[in-house]
Design a protein around this motif. Sequence first.
Motif, mmCIF file in Angstrom:
data_model
loop_
_atom_site.group_PDB
_atom_site.id
_atom_site.type_symbol
_atom_site.label_atom_id
_atom_site.label_comp_id
_atom_site.label_asym_id
_atom_site.label_seq_id
_atom_site.Cartn_x
_atom_site.Cartn_y
_atom_site.Cartn_z
ATOM 1 N N SER A 83 -4.300 -17.804 -3.878
ATOM 2 C CA SER A 83 -3.562 -19.054 -4.062
ATOM 3 C C SER A 83 -2.707 -18.945 -5.313
ATOM 4 C CB SER A 83 -4.550 -20.211 -4.241
ATOM 5 O OG SER A 83 -5.301 -19.968 -5.407
ATOM 6 N N THR A 84 -1.695 -19.774 -5.379
ATOM 7 C CA THR A 84 -0.844 -19.778 -6.572
ATOM 8 C C THR A 84 -1.696 -19.887 -7.826
ATOM 9 O OG1 THR A 84 0.639 -21.054 -5.185
ATOM 10 C CG2 THR A 84 1.244 -20.835 -7.496
ATOM 11 N N GLU A 85 -2.728 -20.705 -7.687
ATOM 12 C CA GLU A 85 -3.656 -20.895 -8.807
ATOM 13 C C GLU A 85 -4.121 -19.543 -9.347
ATOM 14 O OE1 GLU A 85 -6.900 -23.234 -7.478
ATOM 15 O OE2 GLU A 85 -7.099 -24.322 -9.371
ATOM 16 N N SER A 107 6.322 -22.994 -6.862
ATOM 17 C CA SER A 107 5.180 -23.344 -5.997
ATOM 18 C C SER A 107 4.132 -24.095 -6.807
ATOM 19 C CB SER A 107 4.583 -22.065 -5.416
ATOM 20 O OG SER A 107 3.190 -22.198 -5.292
ATOM 21 N N TRP A 108 3.908 -23.621 -8.028
ATOM 22 C CA TRP A 108 2.886 -24.249 -8.875
ATOM 23 C C TRP A 108 3.284 -25.675 -9.205
ATOM 24 C CZ3 TRP A 108 -1.912 -23.922 -9.619
ATOM 25 C CH2 TRP A 108 -2.527 -24.434 -10.755
ATOM 26 N N LYS A 110 5.545 -27.637 -7.594
ATOM 27 C CA LYS A 110 5.744 -28.552 -6.464
ATOM 28 C C LYS A 110 4.551 -28.583 -5.520
ATOM 29 C CE LYS A 110 10.775 -28.379 -6.348
ATOM 30 N NZ LYS A 110 11.910 -27.725 -5.679
ATOM 31 N N GLY A 111 3.694 -27.595 -5.622
ATOM 32 C CA GLY A 111 2.554 -27.554 -4.693
ATOM 33 C C GLY A 111 2.940 -27.057 -3.324
ATOM 34 N N THR A 112 4.118 -26.422 -3.233
ATOM 35 C CA THR A 112 4.507 -25.821 -1.949
ATOM 36 C C THR A 112 4.112 -24.352 -1.971
ATOM 37 O OG1 THR A 112 6.633 -25.362 -2.920
ATOM 38 C CG2 THR A 112 6.465 -27.344 -1.560
ATOM 39 N N PRO A 113 3.574 -23.845 -0.876
ATOM 40 C CA PRO A 113 3.104 -22.457 -0.882
ATOM 41 C C PRO A 113 4.228 -21.430 -1.018
ATOM 42 C CG PRO A 113 2.944 -23.405 1.298
ATOM 43 C CD PRO A 113 3.341 -24.517 0.392
ATOM 44 N N VAL A 114 3.886 -20.266 -1.571
ATOM 45 C CA VAL A 114 4.807 -19.131 -1.583
ATOM 46 C C VAL A 114 4.776 -18.509 -0.189
ATOM 47 C CG1 VAL A 114 5.326 -16.904 -2.631
ATOM 48 C CG2 VAL A 114 4.228 -18.703 -3.989
ATOM 49 N N GLU A 115 5.948 -18.262 0.380
ATOM 50 C CA GLU A 115 5.983 -17.772 1.761
ATOM 51 C C GLU A 115 6.056 -16.253 1.812
ATOM 52 O OE1 GLU A 115 9.036 -19.810 3.846
ATOM 53 O OE2 GLU A 115 8.235 -21.792 3.343
ATOM 54 N N LEU B 73 3.058 -15.944 5.937
ATOM 55 C CA LEU B 73 1.724 -16.324 5.494
ATOM 56 C C LEU B 73 1.864 -17.322 4.363
ATOM 57 C CD1 LEU B 73 0.018 -12.845 5.410
ATOM 58 C CD2 LEU B 73 -0.536 -14.707 6.955
ATOM 59 N N PRO B 75 -0.312 -19.158 1.646
ATOM 60 C CA PRO B 75 -1.571 -19.442 0.958
ATOM 61 C C PRO B 75 -1.542 -20.816 0.300
ATOM 62 C CG PRO B 75 -0.224 -17.996 -0.367
ATOM 63 C CD PRO B 75 0.512 -18.184 0.925
ATOM 64 N N PHE B 76 -2.708 -21.296 -0.063
ATOM 65 C CA PHE B 76 -2.798 -22.553 -0.800
ATOM 66 C C PHE B 76 -2.128 -22.399 -2.158
ATOM 67 C CE2 PHE B 76 -6.582 -22.730 1.889
ATOM 68 C CZ PHE B 76 -6.404 -23.978 2.460
ATOM 69 N N THR B 77 -1.774 -23.532 -2.716
ATOM 70 C CA THR B 77 -1.364 -23.472 -4.130
ATOM 71 C C THR B 77 -2.629 -23.542 -4.979
ATOM 72 O OG1 THR B 77 -1.022 -25.820 -3.931
ATOM 73 C CG2 THR B 77 0.919 -24.416 -3.853
#
Lengths: 214, 1020, 452
Positions: A83-85, A107-108, A110-115, B73, B75-77
């Motif tokens: 996860s971005t986290e 991503s961090w 906005k909370g949108t995932p990295v694609e 793919l 993943p979660f943030t």
Amino acid sequence: MTPFVFPRWANKTVHIAGAVMGIAPLYLIGLVWYGLSPKTLDVGYAPQQPIPYSHALHAGELGIDCRYCHSTVEEAGTAALPSTETCMNCHARVKVNSPKLAPLRESWAKGTPVEWVKVHDLPDYVYFNHSAHVRRGIGCVSCHGRIDQMPVVYQHEPLSMSWCLDCHREPEKNLRPVSEITNMAWHPVSSSEGWQLRKMHHINPSTDCSTCHR
Amino acid sequence: MSSVKDKSTPPLYWRSLEERARDPELLERLRHEFADRDPGEPSSQDRRRFMQVMGASLAFGAATGCRWQEDKLMPFTRTPEGMVPGVPSYYNTAMELNGHSVGLRVKSYDGRPIKIEGNPLHKDSQGAASAIAQAAILELYDPDRSRTPMQVQGGQAAPTSLAEFKKFARKHFSEVMSQRGEGLRVLTTRTSSPSFKDMKARFGALFPLAKWMEYEPVSDVNARAGSVLAFGSVHRAHYAFDKAKVILSLDADFLGIEPNSVSHSRLFASTRVPESETMSRLYAVESALSITGCSADHRLPLRSELIKAFTAALDYQVSQRLAPPAGLGVAQPMPAAPFLADAEVKKFFDALVKDLVANAGSSVVVAGCSQPAEVHALVHRLNAVLGNVPNTVSYTQLDSTDTRTDEQLMQQLADEIKAGRVSTVLCLDTNPVYNAPGSADFKSLLAKVKTTVHIGRYFDETARLSSFHAPLCHFLETWSDGLSWDGGVTLVQPLIAPLHESICPLEFLASVIRDSETTSLGIVRRTHREVIRDDRTWRAAVHDGAIPGTEAKRVTPELRAFGVFGFAVNELGEMNVGNGKLEISLALDSHLHDGRFANNGWLMECPDPVTKLTWDNAVLVNPGTAKELGIQNGALVEVSVAERHITVPALLSPGQAKGSLRLALGYGRTSAGVVAGNINAAEDARADSVGVNAFALRGPGLWHFGSGATVKNSGKSFPLATTQDKHGIDPIGQKGTEDRLPLIVRETTFEKYKEEPDFAKHKVHHPPLLSLWEEPVQYDGHRWGMSVDLNKCTGCGACVIACQAENNIPVVGKDRVMMGREMQWMRIDRYFSGDSDTPKVSNQPVMCQQCEHAPCEQVCPVGATQHNHEGLNDMTYNRCIGTRYCSNNCPYKVRRFNYFNFHEDMKQERNQVKGMVFNPEVTVRSRGVMEKCTYCVQRINLVKIDARNNQRDLVDGEIQTACQQTCPTGAIVFGDLNDKSSHVAQLQGRPRSYALLEELNIRPRTQYLAQVRNPNPELG
Amino acid sequence: MATSAEYLQWQAEPKGDNALARITDNVVRVVETPRPPAAWYIALAISISWVGIFGAVVGYLFWEGVGIYGNMNPVAWGWPIVNFVFWVGIGHAGTLISAILFLFRQQWRTAINRAAEAMTIFAVICALLFPGIHIGRPWLPYWMLPIPNQMDLWPQFRSPLDWDIFAVSTYFTVSLMFWYMGLLPDLATIRDRATTTVRRLIYGMLAMGWRGSSRHWHRYERAYLILAALSTPLVLSVHSVVSFDFATAQLPGWHTTIFPPYFVAGAIFSGFAMVVTLLVPAREFFGLKRVIEIRHLENMNKIILATGTMVGYAYGMEFFIAWYSGSDYEVFTFFNRAFGPYAWAYWTMVSCNVIFPQLFWFKKIRTSLPAMMVICVLVNVGMWFERFVIICTSLSRDFLPAAWGYYIPTPFDFLTFLGSFGVFFTLFLLFCRYLPMVAVAEVKGVAASGDH
């Protein structure tokens, strides 16, 4: 009107024709066999990723264990992407302003995932389970190659059905102690080690259809 | 393989089509969702919020993807705690139906609920779930669900936003509030939800002049009234069928459409084990052949209207035999009803009385919801006289004292509207325009009302005529609660955030009454604040899906002496009546209920347990009566009752009482969706309505049933899609069936069984079954096998839906069912034997029998179906080229073929949401491949991998096939035959276990436990 | 129309100073006519339009799915397979005539073998159209061939369908070679009589440099004998193998040991009927009465009578065995065939295949053109129904009554079948016009004396 007569050279055509008719099918089969096999088509597939993430750097130089990011690989069928986290755990401090990491920070924020683009992509009707392999002592490297030397990840193995079957028929060739699965450089001490491991853990992979297809 | 794969661009995560269409405003809201994390909420909330977003993306992750197409793919943030992608998690919740709620367990993949099962922790369910409850998951993803609020002006419905609707509601209802609710009528379904009750009370305080009406087309109100007659207060009877030796059902389908049938089925089945000392005996007296009637040892087909007299006679005779204490009052006098003199009836009646008396104290008498209050009162008396209370019959008190029938409610509302005393009608999750009695003509009534607000899951018949409609969220999208049959509190928790712009009923009411609690979670917690004080208990309760210790306490109410009941002429009739005097009974459909589930493809295509009819309702007629009336199978007939007519196809139904017609409610929807019918929708969603709306016949004198019906044969005929006996069976077919039936469904009586327990083994005589070759496979590991107990199977069809949900089985539509192309992997074969008035019924679930010498395997030219080392008959879809040779060579004909791409419709954008219901563990089959039951091989593999990962052995019962998991009676058992101690090995070892068509030497792995009936020797 | 110049010219006395020359002219002038009668063009136009229909239906099938046909559960094989077996059956006459009758030195065969062989090849082509399109994923039939692949997967050789592939393709190859080799001398004849360069070149190519030298003839005779010997077992094997599709299954009504001989007899039966059906009009139209004589046709009819009787015997024997086996399912299946919902099909079959051919006992009927024409058409109808009865009625009611059904074909089933006839007739018409319909050389060979 004079009757039609084949010129003399026409005799040769007979032999040529014979030869062609003999060889052509074999050639065609060979062409299809080689040309359409995943070995030829898929190996080396290395799509461009949103972030130029280098496994060579992280897994290789820095020596981060695969499971730090792909944490679920031992209990789940899928080896989840981090996860971005997870990335931010370090990159909150490291390379905070690197332009390459812009998508990550976005991503961090906005909370949108990295694609990310999927590299090792099996058909939907194939049910591969990471945990089932990793827990038995099949190392990452057996299927993914020397990830730790890949600046850009590419497909190293054909991932074709026959390729899967080869290992399911002779797993000893790829078995290693479970402790070593993420060790890219591991080499068996003796040629019989695989056999011993196989006997020890009773590893008899099935080649039934339903093992992979449901 | 998977048809959805063919999508050009793999969609990013989305929850609604607007979102896929990148509606900026919506995306904004979505981001917002990530941003705010309310620390007050339990973290499970948190996880859910993330997963619901992930859900769809993985759904398509699973669906899309092949080499030539780039696969993303995502993943979660932030990874929600305790969550592993690709590993399913289970949540307990509950569903409300028939005025009580049943605990459910929902399987969720990465935040995407995909399957509903029963909640093993819930007393009534114990892991089992009805077909309807399981199919609710399909409704969640139904593309026809209402997605945005609609405002109707001048007959034109225009989509608007939720904000708009809320603005309107706030304004409008504050006006109404200022007039203290003058002219406001709230119409809802009957619900047991304490929170709802609480809100209703708060509502009443602010709108004192408003009227709140709970309307159900079919409810247990007669039973309530009956208990008032008997006890002076509303009590609910609980039947301990498991302790009963003799059971009498008076028009009560307690194994089928009546409340709490899942629990009843389990209890009943537990008394049908011939291996044990005793077996219960079930008598059924009913007008139409029901699931209960099918399982009955003795069944008397009797028009519903005659059952009152029958019960009175029973009361008289039983009281005669065991003089009851004076406290119980006097018995009814023997009614002078001609039908009681009928030889058949008399024989049955006398034997029944004898049996009941002989087993006084351990018998049960049950009356159906459709029977009038008097019958229920008599039944309470009978059970008391027989001394069944409290041993087999116990009571709990219900707080409600409202015994007005739904008929009266509707009448009252109609009158008030006519009188112009109603200015606002709020329809909350109800659809009166469709299901109000035809006599009321609600359509035109509603026009007289100034403002009608409709909140429902579909833009349905009522919504079309309302001034404002808002989508109601699905029960899997919200918090709520309910009472299970025994009064215990069940909790409803959301599995996914609302897919569409919908509102939760509780939150809406809260906004109307300006409640301090605005979230349904808050409201539910407030309702139970006395019982649940801290978060830990709350989480425990949410986890279990119920609040422990809340069951109502069992009481033994004082029976009041009641007077002699009067009878109408038709209630004391002959055994048979002619045209014009016919009785017609309107009952809930076995799967569509009252029509609220009509747009559910799984339910629509699930064959009726008795008639095997799909995609239509038909008026059921006794074959003899049909001959008198001159109507044949499929004839279009006009049924008229008191100036109300409908034209509907007729279906000759063995076991239907003479002179009685039965018609199922729930069909003839005009504004439901593409499945049930939506006649005035836009092009891509338009569909003719399926079946005929039986509510049109309802009116004074005909609610559940009534007499005086006339049938006129229109001379036209109408094609009906039955999954069995297509095109009717000619004499030769009849003969052939009768000859082989004893070999297929092997049965005997309890007495005979005691003498010869292994009777089933001697039904077929064949030479020793040797093998020509060395066994191709040695089964040294596991040997999977299955046992199906024909004695327990009631034919309810829950397993068929479970299988459909688990294995991504498509719905094919009426025309294809008529051709014989239905796709369900499980058939429940229903056979009649004996005469057509009182047939014996046998149900036999048939799925792939996993033969060891499988005929299908040898003939496949590409080896797409192979034997595996555990004896499974693997079907590899992606290898199949579709020669269909395997199907020809399968003696059970359990293989199903994809003649078309049955997921074609998902190419339409509006239908893509359907993809979310797919089970990611099972390939979605495309056109041109064969498929069949696999013993749920995906479940087997997952458990095996897990066991292996943790170096443990498999535990018997750990692997359950979908059908086994949901079977309320535990008729299906799956397991490892190599493990001699396993349940399935034990069952297959029983003397009455036999393999279907074993004489073919195909060695099926599934075996059946022969049927053992327990007839009364006197009735033979 | 029928009296157009070209037509009359075909009916006229053949030219030539001796019998042999006259035979040649009689046959070859059909090929040499610059312009055939309009009737030929009309016939060709019709059959080509049918081919068009076939193409259209198959196109739609690829687009929609095999569901456009009437197949369902339990009848998973419908018309496409019925047609396949029907056409393969038709294909038997040619090889039988050219191979077996040749080995038995039946000289009368020379008059008809060419046409019969051509018919064989066209019929097999029609047959091969069906298996491919009836499968669920028609773009994958090659998976049934043993081609090495990355999946390490091979076809399953236990499956009779796989045997079919080899049986039918071998049969096709051998028949084709046999036929073409037989053509060589005649093609050479046409080449030599050619008056235009184009013909000279084309037929020259086709004749492959045949010069009629004794060495040529010597090799020709050898090869002919060898091929005849090779294809003789094929005549029996092909339809036996096709019958295995059913015989090896365990479905009541399929699972029968009598099938191989019964199918072969039936195949020859239908094949000969088809030959007669084609030749009777052909010899009239193309003026070949002098070569294809009534006695030839009569001999054909005798064989039809014989094989028809065999088939009748098989029908009876099936019932006897069903009863004798003591298997209730077996008994029911056959009872159901004769008196169940599909009785109409069964009795059509019996009357066409068993009853009408018996009329051939009478020489009058045996030798009357209209009579034999009618009976042979009926036989073809009957043989198609035989396959329908075997496949569809057996499937529609097997073991479990709950799974029974009733099969109804869709319009697409009809159109596809019609289309296959279009293919057949188109090929045959082209053959009549552009290739010698009678094996001139062989006829001359047996007509050495000059008048036979």
